[in-house]
Design a protein around this motif. Sequence first.
Motif, PDB file in Angstrom:
ATOM      1  N   GLY A   1      -6.712  -1.663 -27.003  1.00 63.16           N
ATOM      2  CA  GLY A   1      -6.663  -1.305 -25.397  1.00 63.16           C
ATOM      3  C   GLY A   1      -8.235  -1.364 -25.167  1.00 63.16           C
ATOM      4  N   ALA A   2      -8.545  -0.965 -24.029  1.00 59.40           N
ATOM      5  CA  ALA A   2      -9.884  -1.428 -23.086  1.00 59.40           C
ATOM      6  C   ALA A   2     -11.119  -0.575 -24.373  1.00 59.40           C
ATOM      7  CB  ALA A   2     -10.263  -0.853 -21.888  1.00 59.40           C
ATOM      8  N   GLN A   3     -10.791   0.577 -24.776  1.00 58.60           N
ATOM      9  CA  GLN A   3     -11.875   1.506 -25.642  1.00 58.60           C
ATOM     10  C   GLN A   3     -11.506   0.992 -27.068  1.00 58.60           C
ATOM     11  OE1 GLN A   3     -14.107   2.597 -23.814  1.00 58.60           O
ATOM     12  NE2 GLN A   3     -13.152   2.200 -22.065  1.00 58.60           N
ATOM     13  N   ASN A   4     -10.678   0.115 -27.393  1.00 59.54           N
ATOM     14  CA  ASN A   4     -10.452  -0.354 -28.824  1.00 59.54           C
ATOM     15  C   ASN A   4      -9.575   0.536 -29.446  1.00 59.54           C
ATOM     16  OD1 ASN A   4     -11.770  -2.765 -29.036  1.00 59.54           O
ATOM     17  ND2 ASN A   4     -13.922  -1.820 -29.477  1.00 59.54           N
ATOM     18  N   GLU A   5      -8.827   1.608 -28.407  1.00 63.52           N
ATOM     19  CA  GLU A   5      -7.991   2.515 -29.203  1.00 63.52           C
ATOM     20  C   GLU A   5      -6.589   1.697 -29.326  1.00 63.52           C
ATOM     21  OE1 GLU A   5      -6.911   2.628 -24.845  1.00 63.52           O
ATOM     22  OE2 GLU A   5      -8.883   2.249 -26.120  1.00 63.52           O
ATOM     23  N   ILE A   6      -5.742   2.098 -30.542  1.00 59.76           N
ATOM     24  CA  ILE A   6      -4.557   1.605 -30.746  1.00 59.76           C
ATOM     25  C   ILE A   6      -3.455   2.461 -29.832  1.00 59.76           C
ATOM     26  CG2 ILE A   6      -2.841   1.405 -32.403  1.00 59.76           C
ATOM     27  CD1 ILE A   6      -5.069   0.918 -34.548  1.00 59.76           C
ATOM     28  N   ASN A   7      -2.778   2.034 -28.918  1.00 58.74           N
ATOM     29  CA  ASN A   7      -1.976   2.685 -28.022  1.00 58.74           C
ATOM     30  C   ASN A   7      -0.586   2.510 -28.697  1.00 58.74           C
ATOM     31  OD1 ASN A   7      -3.613   3.602 -26.130  1.00 58.74           O
ATOM     32  ND2 ASN A   7      -3.881   1.709 -25.569  1.00 58.74           N
ATOM     33  N   LEU A   8       0.592   3.441 -28.167  1.00 62.99           N
ATOM     34  CA  LEU A   8       1.774   3.299 -28.416  1.00 62.99           C
ATOM     35  C   LEU A   8       2.552   2.308 -27.505  1.00 62.99           C
ATOM     36  CD1 LEU A   8       2.474   7.099 -29.000  1.00 62.99           C
ATOM     37  CD2 LEU A   8       1.593   5.196 -30.755  1.00 62.99           C
ATOM     38  N   LYS A   9       3.616   1.797 -28.209  1.00 66.85           N
ATOM     39  CA  LYS A   9       4.575   1.065 -27.486  1.00 66.85           C
ATOM     40  C   LYS A   9       6.017   1.235 -27.710  1.00 66.85           C
ATOM     41  CE  LYS A   9       1.436  -3.007 -26.417  1.00 66.85           C
ATOM     42  NZ  LYS A   9       1.407  -4.336 -26.601  1.00 66.85           N
ATOM     43  N   ILE A  10       6.845   0.953 -27.083  1.00 64.84           N
ATOM     44  CA  ILE A  10       8.259   0.900 -27.345  1.00 64.84           C
ATOM     45  C   ILE A  10       8.896  -0.523 -27.692  1.00 64.84           C
ATOM     46  CG2 ILE A  10      10.571   1.594 -26.428  1.00 64.84           C
ATOM     47  CD1 ILE A  10       9.236   3.465 -24.366  1.00 64.84           C
TER      48      ILE A  10
ATOM     49  N   SER B   1       4.303   8.482 -21.224  1.00 66.46           N
ATOM     50  CA  SER B   1       3.555   7.731 -21.250  1.00 66.46           C
ATOM     51  C   SER B   1       1.908   8.243 -20.547  1.00 66.46           C
ATOM     52  CB  SER B   1       3.740   6.514 -20.185  1.00 66.46           C
ATOM     53  OG  SER B   1       2.744   5.592 -20.025  1.00 66.46           O
ATOM     54  N   ASP B   2       0.701   7.922 -20.972  1.00 68.77           N
ATOM     55  CA  ASP B   2      -0.471   8.363 -20.157  1.00 68.77           C
ATOM     56  C   ASP B   2      -1.015   7.321 -19.274  1.00 68.77           C
ATOM     57  OD1 ASP B   2      -1.270   6.497 -22.086  1.00 68.77           O
ATOM     58  OD2 ASP B   2      -2.667   7.744 -23.139  1.00 68.77           O
ATOM     59  N   ARG B   3      -0.185   6.487 -18.756  1.00 70.20           N
ATOM     60  CA  ARG B   3      -0.577   5.332 -17.869  1.00 70.20           C
ATOM     61  C   ARG B   3      -1.183   6.071 -16.672  1.00 70.20           C
ATOM     62  NH1 ARG B   3       4.171   1.920 -17.174  1.00 70.20           N
ATOM     63  NH2 ARG B   3       4.500   2.665 -19.238  1.00 70.20           N
ATOM     64  N   PRO B   4      -1.985   5.163 -16.202  1.00 69.09           N
ATOM     65  CA  PRO B   4      -2.831   5.589 -14.773  1.00 69.09           C
ATOM     66  C   PRO B   4      -1.752   6.101 -13.649  1.00 69.09           C
ATOM     67  CG  PRO B   4      -3.710   3.353 -15.398  1.00 69.09           C
ATOM     68  CD  PRO B   4      -2.395   3.972 -16.034  1.00 69.09           C
ATOM     69  N   GLY B   5      -2.178   7.056 -12.923  1.00 69.75           N
ATOM     70  CA  GLY B   5      -1.521   7.444 -11.619  1.00 69.75           C
ATOM     71  C   GLY B   5      -0.793   8.773 -11.993  1.00 69.75           C
ATOM     72  N   GLY B   6      -0.515   9.545 -13.141  1.00 68.09           N
ATOM     73  CA  GLY B   6       0.369  10.422 -13.759  1.00 68.09           C
ATOM     74  C   GLY B   6      -0.380  11.833 -13.033  1.00 68.09           C
TER      75      GLY B   6
ATOM     76  N   THR C   1      -0.339  13.343 -20.839  1.00 67.50           N
ATOM     77  CA  THR C   1       0.760  12.403 -20.820  1.00 67.50           C
ATOM     78  C   THR C   1       1.979  13.127 -19.828  1.00 67.50           C
ATOM     79  OG1 THR C   1       1.973  13.686 -22.916  1.00 67.50           O
ATOM     80  CG2 THR C   1       0.453  11.856 -23.150  1.00 67.50           C
ATOM     81  N   ASP C   2       2.708  12.213 -19.166  1.00 67.76           N
ATOM     82  CA  ASP C   2       3.606  12.624 -18.356  1.00 67.76           C
ATOM     83  C   ASP C   2       4.995  11.976 -18.888  1.00 67.76           C
ATOM     84  OD1 ASP C   2       1.941  13.850 -16.719  1.00 67.76           O
ATOM     85  OD2 ASP C   2       2.218  12.563 -14.884  1.00 67.76           O
ATOM     86  N   ILE C   3       6.439  12.307 -18.355  1.00 66.07           N
ATOM     87  CA  ILE C   3       7.699  11.800 -18.609  1.00 66.07           C
ATOM     88  C   ILE C   3       7.721  10.721 -17.489  1.00 66.07           C
ATOM     89  CG2 ILE C   3      10.064  12.295 -18.932  1.00 66.07           C
ATOM     90  CD1 ILE C   3       9.003  14.818 -20.037  1.00 66.07           C
ATOM     91  N   TYR C   4       8.375   9.493 -17.787  1.00 66.65           N
ATOM     92  CA  TYR C   4       8.666   8.451 -16.851  1.00 66.65           C
ATOM     93  C   TYR C   4      10.130   8.126 -17.128  1.00 66.65           C
ATOM     94  CZ  TYR C   4       3.720   8.023 -15.705  1.00 66.65           C
ATOM     95  OH  TYR C   4       2.310   8.400 -14.995  1.00 66.65           O
ATOM     96  N   TYR C   5      10.688   7.322 -16.292  1.00 70.96           N
ATOM     97  CA  TYR C   5      11.945   6.850 -16.643  1.00 70.96           C
ATOM     98  C   TYR C   5      11.794   5.346 -15.758  1.00 70.96           C
ATOM     99  CZ  TYR C   5      13.584   8.377 -12.143  1.00 70.96           C
ATOM    100  OH  TYR C   5      13.320   8.526 -10.461  1.00 70.96           O
ATOM    101  N   SER C   6      12.921   4.512 -16.400  1.00 66.63           N
ATOM    102  CA  SER C   6      13.275   3.238 -15.729  1.00 66.63           C
ATOM    103  C   SER C   6      14.564   2.933 -15.637  1.00 66.63           C
ATOM    104  CB  SER C   6      12.546   2.082 -16.659  1.00 66.63           C
ATOM    105  OG  SER C   6      11.147   2.219 -16.558  1.00 66.63           O
ATOM    106  N   GLU C   7      15.100   2.344 -14.720  1.00 70.26           N
ATOM    107  CA  GLU C   7      16.480   1.987 -14.480  1.00 70.26           C
ATOM    108  C   GLU C   7      16.573   0.865 -15.419  1.00 70.26           C
ATOM    109  OE1 GLU C   7      18.282   3.868 -13.019  1.00 70.26           O
ATOM    110  OE2 GLU C   7      16.854   5.192 -11.695  1.00 70.26           O
ATOM    111  N   ILE C   8      17.801   0.922 -16.131  1.00 70.38           N
ATOM    112  CA  ILE C   8      18.427  -0.410 -16.912  1.00 70.38           C
ATOM    113  C   ILE C   8      19.168  -1.001 -15.809  1.00 70.38           C
ATOM    114  CG2 ILE C   8      19.342  -0.887 -19.143  1.00 70.38           C
ATOM    115  CD1 ILE C   8      18.449   1.769 -20.312  1.00 70.38           C
TER     116      ILE C   8
END
Length: 655
Positions: free
Chosen positions: A250-259, A300-305, A309-316
């Motif tokens: 990432g921007a700060q050279n951190e290793i982030n998580l992905k699904i 996710s800890d994405r911006p705007g939470g 870390t917050d819980i999010y969802y997406s429709e499939i």
Amino acid sequence: MKNYINNIIIILLLLSSSLVMAQYGAQKKGDYYFGQFSYAKAIKEYEKMIESGFNEAYAHQQLAECYLLIRDFKKSIPHFKAIINNPNVATDYYFKYGMALYSDGQQEEAESWLKKYKKYNKNDSRLRRFLKEGNLASVVFNSRQRYDVFTLPFNSTESDFGSFAHEGRLYFSSSRKDLVSGSNYGWNDEPWLDIFVVNEEDPESIPVKIKGNINTKFHESSLIFTTDYKKDTVIYFTRNNYFKNKEGYGAQNEINLKIFSAIKVEGEWKVNRSLRINSDYYSTGHPFISPDGKRLYYTSDRPGGFGGTDIYYSEIHERGAIGPSINAGPVVNTEGNEMFPFINKEGQMFFSSDGHVGFGQLDIFSTIANENNEIVDVINLGTPINSSSDDFGFFAHEDGITGYISSNREGGKGSDDIYKFKFTPSLTLEGYVTDGINDKVLDSVRISLFDQTMNTKVGEIETDENGYYKMFINRATNYMITASRRTHPTAEVFFSTFNTPITTRVIRQDIVLEPVLDLKLLANLKKIYFDFNKADIRPDAAMELDKVVKLMTVTYPEMIIRLEAHTDPVGSHAYNDNLSERRAKSTYEYLIGHGVPVEHILSYKGYGKRMLINNCTGKSDCTDDELELNRRTEFPIIQMKNGLIKKPQPKAQPY
């Protein structure tokens, strides 16, 4: 004509039976949803019971709690009012009613009920906890301990967490040194995580790595199974942003998580894609698919939470595409960290948080939704699910009785361990009381429940108009039920809950009562009057005789009786014999003329003053009331049911 009437009666009875079963079905559904935290769905079923008049007291009781738990205090109060003055209501409802009133701003009224509650429960600390924490739902939910937690033998001295059970196998993440490749990572100097599988039925078996290219030299965790739009089995899991042998920073050279997702190819799982909701600049992980397959939940800890870390969802979408990220909202998410979402088949979310009021650091919570499926509150699942340490990774089987959590609590083998839990649902006793002769349900039967060990009465209730009763009971207890009714002698029933399976939520105990051999009691007869020196059936007497007709044609259609008429001692034998004979005959003719079969009245006879029931001899030594006691019509029962002859009983009291 007679057959036609009988057919109509049978049809009505069948319709009545169908209606009762439908109403009972609403209660079973309501209780199921209540046990699954689906209070909004439970409300609809309990309201059906109110509308149909089925077991209303119980429905009001459950509705009061449901509305309390979804924070609709105003709607809970009328239901509390409907039951709160019932002498059989548990004192616990004084507390709940007081809390509802308090939350609705009715503090003075709330105080009176809380004082009443305190008289019976002097050492209860829930009021203090409520005032301190402000979460009524958690306080009410944790009024009883509902879970037992057990250690598992396959845990290692390193981290083991994040369970998912599928087809008899338990999948989890582990950093056990002897089986994980790659160097240690800096956070706790343990190896990187891989995904393992163990036989769920044999926890003593040795865990093995999942086959395929899912495990790498970096982190993999939080695996789940699902079915895609092509009905193929797919798994989702969490990994560092590493794909196709490339590391993403990432921007700060951190290793982030992905699904990531994977499909099975020739018996092994092959990673096939990184989801579009991922980013190199923030983490997205801990996936879970709703049971209907229509929604993906994740952390996710994405911006705007709202916090860390917050819980999010997406429709499939129908063709498998994952929609944009939607925050689960401020009732779930806090300025702290929320993670590890799990959705049961009723749509309730379980998750971990260090931002809600809890017992330690990360605690496990459940959401509560209203009738519009909007999340309105969260419940802390309490101890021992939660501890003073981190508790997370909740997973439950479909029945909600067993499942797994992860925790770094004291007493474990490693930094994080997997624990099995058993949920102990509340246990209820229910049943129908029926007549031993006609199998019809009996209302107004007093059911008394006794704890045999303590030798005390612990509950009392009356059957409703459908002969139904229900009350809460404890496990590991010996009980005795007494059932009594004015028309039916007391029966005793014994049962024990010591060996009741934990999956059992309801114990069914139907009770059969034999009727008393007293037609006057069975028909609830009042005095049958005749005018002076007359044998005509008066209108008020006809109303009473109609009860006898109904008893002998509808309630007990096989009943056979004799008919006897008696007079007081005033006048000669000849006069009284003639008068009583005429009255017996007119009574007989009325019953036969209104539908009682001729063969069901063996005889009718007037006894005059020959069978007095007191010591009266005339007006000179008896009051008018004493004389009247002898002026009576009696209906000795010879047979209640075809082939069942009843022995003569002691003469019933006059009426």
